[in-house]
Design a protein around this motif. Structure first.
Motif, PDB file in Angstrom:
ATOM      1  N   TRP A 167      -3.118   4.593 -12.876  1.00 32.41           N
ATOM      2  CA  TRP A 167      -1.740   4.281 -12.486  1.00 32.41           C
ATOM      3  C   TRP A 167      -1.666   3.378 -11.260  1.00 32.41           C
ATOM      4  N   ARG A 168      -2.836   3.016 -10.730  1.00 30.19           N
ATOM      5  CA  ARG A 168      -2.839   2.097  -9.600  1.00 30.19           C
ATOM      6  C   ARG A 168      -3.439   0.758 -10.010  1.00 30.19           C
ATOM      7  N   THR A 169      -2.929  -0.326  -9.454  1.00 28.97           N
ATOM      8  CA  THR A 169      -3.533  -1.637  -9.705  1.00 28.97           C
ATOM      9  C   THR A 169      -4.891  -1.669  -9.020  1.00 28.97           C
ATOM     10  N   ILE A 170      -5.676  -2.727  -9.310  1.00 26.75           N
ATOM     11  CA  ILE A 170      -6.995  -2.869  -8.693  1.00 26.75           C
ATOM     12  C   ILE A 170      -6.850  -2.866  -7.169  1.00 26.75           C
ATOM     13  N   GLY A 171      -5.892  -3.651  -6.683  1.00 23.50           N
ATOM     14  CA  GLY A 171      -5.668  -3.710  -5.240  1.00 23.50           C
ATOM     15  C   GLY A 171      -5.331  -2.342  -4.669  1.00 23.50           C
ATOM     16  N   LYS A 172      -4.445  -1.632  -5.355  1.00 26.86           N
ATOM     17  CA  LYS A 172      -4.009  -0.311  -4.878  1.00 26.86           C
ATOM     18  C   LYS A 172      -5.160   0.697  -4.949  1.00 26.86           C
ATOM     19  N   ASN A 173      -6.041   0.549  -5.949  1.00 25.45           N
ATOM     20  CA  ASN A 173      -7.203   1.428  -6.036  1.00 25.45           C
ATOM     21  C   ASN A 173      -8.116   1.244  -4.827  1.00 25.45           C
ATOM     22  N   ILE A 174      -8.285  -0.013  -4.420  1.00 24.39           N
ATOM     23  CA  ILE A 174      -9.139  -0.282  -3.264  1.00 24.39           C
ATOM     24  C   ILE A 174      -8.465   0.207  -1.978  1.00 24.39           C
ATOM     25  N   ARG A 175      -7.144   0.166  -1.978  1.00 26.77           N
ATOM     26  CA  ARG A 175      -6.396   0.650  -0.809  1.00 26.77           C
ATOM     27  C   ARG A 175      -6.490   2.162  -0.640  1.00 26.77           C
ATOM     28  N   LEU A 176      -6.765   2.872  -1.763  1.00 29.36           N
ATOM     29  CA  LEU A 176      -6.700   4.333  -1.726  1.00 29.36           C
ATOM     30  C   LEU A 176      -7.454   4.958  -0.539  1.00 29.36           C
ATOM     31  N   PRO A 177      -8.770   4.660  -0.380  1.00 29.81           N
ATOM     32  CA  PRO A 177      -9.434   5.264   0.788  1.00 29.81           C
ATOM     33  C   PRO A 177      -8.843   4.781   2.112  1.00 29.81           C
ATOM     34  N   LEU A 178      -8.334   3.552   2.132  1.00 34.06           N
ATOM     35  CA  LEU A 178      -7.763   3.027   3.377  1.00 34.06           C
ATOM     36  C   LEU A 178      -6.486   3.777   3.736  1.00 34.06           C
ATOM     37  N   GLU A 179      -5.678   4.095   2.693  1.00 27.19           N
ATOM     38  CA  GLU A 179      -4.467   4.893   2.918  1.00 27.19           C
ATOM     39  C   GLU A 179      -4.851   6.259   3.468  1.00 27.19           C
ATOM     40  N   ILE A 180      -5.876   6.848   2.853  1.00 26.49           N
ATOM     41  CA  ILE A 180      -6.300   8.190   3.275  1.00 26.49           C
ATOM     42  C   ILE A 180      -6.775   8.159   4.727  1.00 26.49           C
ATOM     43  N   MET A 181      -7.423   7.068   5.103  1.00 23.27           N
ATOM     44  CA  MET A 181      -7.962   6.993   6.461  1.00 23.27           C
ATOM     45  C   MET A 181      -6.917   6.516   7.467  1.00 23.27           C
ATOM     46  N   GLY A 182      -5.724   6.252   7.000  1.00 26.28           N
ATOM     47  CA  GLY A 182      -4.639   5.906   7.913  1.00 26.28           C
ATOM     48  C   GLY A 182      -4.768   4.520   8.518  1.00 26.28           C
ATOM     49  N   ILE A 183      -5.293   3.588   7.728  1.00 24.85           N
ATOM     50  CA  ILE A 183      -5.429   2.216   8.219  1.00 24.85           C
ATOM     51  C   ILE A 183      -4.109   1.477   7.969  1.00 24.85           C
ATOM     52  N   SER A 184      -3.709   0.641   8.902  1.00 26.97           N
ATOM     53  CA  SER A 184      -2.379   0.017   8.833  1.00 26.97           C
ATOM     54  C   SER A 184      -2.248  -0.893   7.610  1.00 26.97           C
ATOM     55  N   LYS A 185      -1.009  -1.048   7.155  1.00 28.67           N
ATOM     56  CA  LYS A 185      -0.710  -1.809   5.930  1.00 28.67           C
ATOM     57  C   LYS A 185      -1.258  -3.234   5.996  1.00 28.67           C
ATOM     58  N   SER A 186      -1.072  -3.867   7.160  1.00 26.46           N
ATOM     59  CA  SER A 186      -1.476  -5.269   7.263  1.00 26.46           C
ATOM     60  C   SER A 186      -3.000  -5.377   7.185  1.00 26.46           C
ATOM     61  N   GLU A 187      -3.680  -4.383   7.787  1.00 28.14           N
ATOM     62  CA  GLU A 187      -5.134  -4.438   7.732  1.00 28.14           C
ATOM     63  C   GLU A 187      -5.638  -4.096   6.327  1.00 28.14           C
ATOM     64  N   GLN A 188      -4.928  -3.163   5.663  1.00 28.77           N
ATOM     65  CA  GLN A 188      -5.285  -2.839   4.278  1.00 28.77           C
ATOM     66  C   GLN A 188      -5.315  -4.108   3.429  1.00 28.77           C
ATOM     67  N   LYS A 189      -4.247  -4.901   3.570  1.00 29.94           N
ATOM     68  CA  LYS A 189      -4.109  -6.118   2.773  1.00 29.94           C
ATOM     69  C   LYS A 189      -5.289  -7.058   3.033  1.00 29.94           C
ATOM     70  N   GLU A 190      -5.601  -7.218   4.311  1.00 26.01           N
ATOM     71  CA  GLU A 190      -6.707  -8.080   4.716  1.00 26.01           C
ATOM     72  C   GLU A 190      -8.025  -7.633   4.091  1.00 26.01           C
ATOM     73  N   ARG A 191      -8.271  -6.328   4.209  1.00 26.70           N
ATOM     74  CA  ARG A 191      -9.557  -5.797   3.732  1.00 26.70           C
ATOM     75  C   ARG A 191      -9.676  -5.885   2.216  1.00 26.70           C
ATOM     76  N   VAL A 192      -8.570  -5.601   1.517  1.00 20.76           N
ATOM     77  CA  VAL A 192      -8.605  -5.693   0.051  1.00 20.76           C
ATOM     78  C   VAL A 192      -8.978  -7.108  -0.358  1.00 20.76           C
TER      79      VAL A 192
END
Lengths: 260, 288
Positions: A95-120
């Protein structure tokens, strides 16, 4: 490359209590992994190679002996996000896009949205899947899905990558390609990689150090330091040096295991 | 579309035919008795005509039920005590209230069971036991107890609905929340995710397909609960009351039309959940 020890296991034992009596998954395992190493663990089923990896990841607890990751316990290392773990199957959420799947651990670790985007964006580039961020897992082949799962493990920038037969379910052509890509990735990121496999060519092709293991009880038979050059085209597998190392791995496997 | 329509229409027509046939068989003794008293001999067509148009038949025909439903739905003001819409609404409101309470209770219980071993062991047997008690025996007690603490009207019926509908929700949601496999849980562990994060990001999304199956069962159970709740309470409104008063006065046509109204209501409610389900599944990329 420094000679800093990243993973250190001393007389490690792990016994599972089962209904059929105790199973010695690991017995007297000693190993040092140096920063920047690419270590392969090879052996038949039941030799404890996956268990050893799971102990490093704090997914299984040793019954005896000590193990440190970056000088601390596996639990502390897990909590400080010292490693990324790649499982046998990609384990992407449909149910998550590829990008959102990669964001999953970042969301869990509380990394900011802008940095999530960069890292993905960064890790998708590393696994050469830039154009797939908005796609869903079912739109990708098995090999691509496994690359996404590697990207996800790289996304939070851990220094250690633990990989449990990540390409085991893929066909040989895809596997060759991913092996080549993984080596490239290892060169560019300078990660320490522990890689479980039961393919001899894969182990020899990828590793700086090959740990040969044997079952009942799970133990280390041989540790082979590979002297293959850092740059390894796929053709290296036809050279004498490569075949010699493969031969030594094969002998180790044969010595540690009776096939009766 | 056509391919699925043909068998449905065929079976429906077959059922209607059997129904008409049984109307003749079951209502004929009354028709024959009446004819005998009047010293008449009935031809077959006269017999059929009589059995299909009695005022209090043992088995009313589809067109009698249909006409009664039409009459009490469209020809009566919806505030009228004889309007099917009025009675339907009374039952529907209790059904929906009970369904919402049951869903809430079911989900909360499932969350507790999945996250706490002691709750799992201590509460689950009681939940199963609760469903082995015949609701007909329990319903009057619920109504008496709740009215003695001041709940009357909609509330006691909603409680009975809740009692029936929380069960499929608990069972389905426990299964759904536990559906993530070992690898998915291990994966979460490698990221040091908290139990709450595992719940929000993994367990809940994974339980959605189970939830919808449970919601459909729960909705049907809720409606049954609301109707059962109307039977022992001497209720004067609602589809259950309609059935009961029909049986007191031998108004079979009224019973059957209330019965069909309940069936149509249940089908529409379950259909509505299916629609929402199709929408959610599409958004979540779940194959149906």
């Amino acid at each position: 490359m420094t000679n800093e020890t990243v993973i250190s296991a001393k007389s490690l034992d792990l016994t599972f209590q089962t209904n059929d009596g105790p199973v010695h998954a690991l017995k007297d395992v000693n190993l040092n992994v140096t920063k920047g190493d690419f270590v392969s663990f090879i052996g038949p089923s039941g030799c404890g190679k996956t268990t050893f990896l799971r102990v490093m990841a704090d997914l299984d607890q040793p019954t005896d002996g000590t193990i440190t990751i970056n000088g601390v316990s596996p639990k502390a290392a897990r909590e400080s996000r010292a490693y990324g773990y790649v499982f046998q199957s990609a384990g992407l959420y449909p149910w998550r896009t590829i990008g959102k799947n990669i964001r999953l651990p970042l969301e869990i670790m509380g990394i900011s949205k802008s940095e999530q985007k960069e890292r993905v964006e960064k890790v998708l580039k590393l696994v050469e899947l830039e154009d797939f961020e908005k796609k869903f897992p079912w739109q990708l082949s098995g090999g691509m899905q496994q690359r996404v799962s590697i990207a996800r493990a790289l996304a939070f920038d851990a220094d250690i990558l633990l990989m449990d037969e990540p390409f085991g379910a893929l066909d040989e052509i895809v596997r060759d390609y991913l092996n080549e890509q993984l080596l490239k990735l290892w060169h560019s990121t300078k990660k320490t990689i522990c890689f479980v496999t039961h393919s001899i060519p894969e182990a020899v092709y990828l590793s700086t150090k090959i740990v040969v293991m044997s079952p009942r009880p799970g133990r280390i038979i041989d540790i082979i330091e590979s002297d293959l050059p850092d740059k390894r085209p796929l053709e290296i597998r036809d050279t004498k040096e490569f075949i010699d190392i493969a031969q030594r791995v094969r002998e180790g496997l044969r010595a540690g295991h009776s096939y009766e | 579309m056509n391919k699925s329509l043909i068998p449905i229409v065929t079976i429906s027509m077959f059922i209607v035919l059997i129904w008409y046939a049984f109307s003749i068989v079951l209502n004929s003794s009354w028709a024959l008795d009446k004819a005998e008293r009047n010293n008449q001999k009935l031809s077959f067509s006269e017999l059929v005509h009589d059995t299909w148009s009695q005022k209090k038949p043992k088995l009313p025909t589809p067109h009698q039920v249909g006409y009664e439903m039409w009459k009490t739905t469209f020809d009566k003001k919806i505030t009228s005590k004889r309007s099917l819409v009025y009675h339907g609404w009374i039952t529907l409101s209790a059904t929906l209230a009970g369904f919402m309470l049951g869903t809430l209770l079911g989900v909360l219980l499932a969350l507790a069971i999945v996250h706490d071993k002691a709750t799992d062991l201590s509460v689950m047997p009681w939940i199963i036991t609760s469903q082995t008690i015949p609701i007909l025996a329990l319903a009057p007690m619920i109504i008496v107890v709740s009215s003695s603490i001041g709940f009357t009207g909609l509330m006691p019926k909603a409680i009975i609905s809740m009692y029936l509908s929380f069960f499929p929700i608990v069972v389905g949601m426990v299964k759904g929340l536990r559906s993530p496999d070992l690898l998915e849980i291990d994966q979460m562990k490698t990221w040091s995710a908290s139990q709450f994060q595992i719940l929000i990001k993994l367990r809940l999304p994974k339980s959605i397909p189970f939830l919808f199956t449970s919601l459909k069962l729960g909705m049907a159970a809720s409606l049954v609960g609301a109707i059962v709740g109307e039977l022992p309470s001497g209720a004067i409104a609602g589809l259950g009351a309609r059935m009961l008063s029909g049986s007191y006065y031998g108004q079979t046509i009224q019973i059957w039309s209330a019965l069909f109204a309940a069936a149509i209501l249940a089908a529409s409610l379950v259909g509505l959940i299916s629609l929402i389900q199709a929408f959610v599944f599409k958004r979540m990329m779940i194959a149906q």
